[in-house]
Design a protein around this motif. Structure first.
Motif, PDB file in Angstrom:
ATOM      1  N   MET A 117       0.842  -1.201   0.000  1.00  0.00           N
ATOM      2  CA  MET A 117       0.000   0.000   0.000  1.00  0.00           C
ATOM      3  C   MET A 117       0.875   1.248   0.000  1.00  0.00           C
ATOM      4  SD  MET A 117      -0.516   1.803   3.229  1.00  0.00           S
ATOM      5  CE  MET A 117      -2.205   1.656   3.781  1.00  0.00           C
TER       6      MET A 117
ATOM      7  N   GLY B 185      -6.349  -0.129   2.725  1.00  0.00           N
ATOM      8  CA  GLY B 185      -5.700   0.345   1.509  1.00  0.00           C
ATOM      9  C   GLY B 185      -4.644  -0.580   0.940  1.00  0.00           C
ATOM     10  N   TYR B 186      -4.465  -1.746   1.563  1.00  0.00           N
ATOM     11  CA  TYR B 186      -3.477  -2.706   1.079  1.00  0.00           C
ATOM     12  C   TYR B 186      -4.019  -3.467  -0.137  1.00  0.00           C
ATOM     13  CZ  TYR B 186      -0.337  -1.943   4.994  1.00  0.00           C
ATOM     14  OH  TYR B 186       0.550  -1.377   5.877  1.00  0.00           O
TER      15      TYR B 186
ATOM     16  N   HIS C 237      -0.959   4.452   0.256  1.00  0.00           N
ATOM     17  CA  HIS C 237      -1.775   5.469   0.911  1.00  0.00           C
ATOM     18  C   HIS C 237      -2.793   4.763   1.808  1.00  0.00           C
ATOM     19  CE1 HIS C 237      -4.514   4.336  -2.338  1.00  0.00           C
ATOM     20  NE2 HIS C 237      -5.501   4.798  -1.561  1.00  0.00           N
ATOM     21  N   VAL C 238      -3.196   5.439   2.854  1.00  0.00           N
ATOM     22  CA  VAL C 238      -4.150   4.870   3.811  1.00  0.00           C
ATOM     23  C   VAL C 238      -5.541   5.411   3.516  1.00  0.00           C
ATOM     24  CG1 VAL C 238      -4.765   4.646   6.251  1.00  0.00           C
ATOM     25  CG2 VAL C 238      -2.355   4.676   5.569  1.00  0.00           C
ATOM     26  N   ASN C 239      -6.483   4.490   3.353  1.00  0.00           N
ATOM     27  CA  ASN C 239      -7.871   4.904   3.138  1.00  0.00           C
ATOM     28  C   ASN C 239      -8.461   5.491   4.417  1.00  0.00           C
ATOM     29  OD1 ASN C 239      -7.778   3.914   0.514  1.00  0.00           O
ATOM     30  ND2 ASN C 239      -8.609   1.909   1.089  1.00  0.00           N
TER      31      ASN C 239
END
Length: 284
Positions: free
Chosen positions: A135, A271-272, A137-139
């Motif tokens: 990932m 987000g992975y 970016h983090v959702n």
């Protein structure tokens, strides 16, 4: 095919690191191991082996930190696995090393294990059916009440207990009480990316960032004690840790157990994204 054993980590690093970096996220485990060995922080007396074709091109890398499984990355043809197994067996016999199992990309692990057991007359079993995620970016997800904290000396006993439980529940080599305590002390003193999620004034989940590569770092040691599960704490600690890691690295990676659909969903929600499947195979 030629196998070469290295005693000098710098020579091995120079030889295989460019080969492994062609798939940096997928090879986060061997790359991270190499960086840890090179830094001298852990893993004494590792077994370091390269595989080359007749033209001297690197076609594979083996890294083993006894008593752990042998980690391998192979880019060879199907018909080459039998020859590779024979040469690897000869090398290991000369070194007096027994292999407890293999960790590799799924198809490669299956072919190597089959060739190995055909040669040795041994049996094998799947230790863990894994998936590697990446990932960048983090959702935005809904988080439970609480906050991200770093463990302190007062958390030593708690962390030691969680480490010991984690090794039992994940099926890796179980640690003794003293080994877990030593590991916990080292993690609190020397590691920058170990975090708890704290709720109502007490730690309820943990995660750690480790095994760095040139551009990425792996999230591991994700553990939530049974009384605190299904409350969103694992999602919170992984999301929080991942956000911090992305301040220093371009991407994060992690391994999951495919037999645990809950954890796989959690990571994808954060987000992975899956990049490949991997197997841990136990040799019996």
């Amino acid at each position: 095919m030629k196998l070469t054993k290295y005693k000098n980590i710098n020579e091995y690093y120079k030889t295989v690191y460019p080969f492994l970096m062609k798939n940096e996220a997928e090879n986060n485990l061997p790359l991270g191991l190499l960086n840890s060995i090179k830094s001298g922080s852990r893993y004494k007396d590792p077994l370091l082996v390269s595989a080359e074709d007749e033209d001297g091109r690197i076609k594979g890398a083996f890294i083993m930190t006894p008593p752990h499984h042998m980690v391998s990355v192979l880019k060879i043809n199907d018909e080459e696995y039998s020859t590779l197994a024979e040469k690897l067996n000869t090398l290991l016999n000369e070194e007096g090393i027994e292999v407890p199992g293999f960790v590799s990309e799924k198809v490669s692990a299956e072919k190597l294990t089959q060739a190995w057991c055909n040669l040795k007359g041994c049996e094998h079993e799947i230790g863990m059916d894994q998936r590697i995620y990446k990932m960048d970016h983090v959702n935005e997800i809904e988080l439970p009440e609480g906050r991200l904290i770093q463990p302190e000396e007062g958390h030593l006993t708690l962390l030691s207990d969680w480490i010991q439980r984690f090794t039992v529940e994940t099926g890796v080599r179980p640690l003794t009480e003293s080994e877990a305590l030593e590991r916990a002390e080292d993690m609190i003193v020397n590691e920058n990316y170990l975090y708890f999620w704290e709720a109502e004034g007490k730690p309820v989940s943990m995660a750690r960032g480790g095994r760095w590569t040139d551009n990425g770092i792996t999230v591991n040691f994700v553990y939530t004690p049974k009384p605190y599960r299904k409350k969103g704490y694992a999602s919170a600690v992984v999301a929080g840790l991942s956000s911090k890691l992305l301040e220093d690295y371009k991407f994060c990676t992690l391994y999951t157990d495919l037999e645990n659909p809950t954890s796989n969903k959690i990571y994808m929600d954060i987000g992975y994204v899956p990049v490949c499947d991997s197997l841990m195979v136990n040799i019996k």
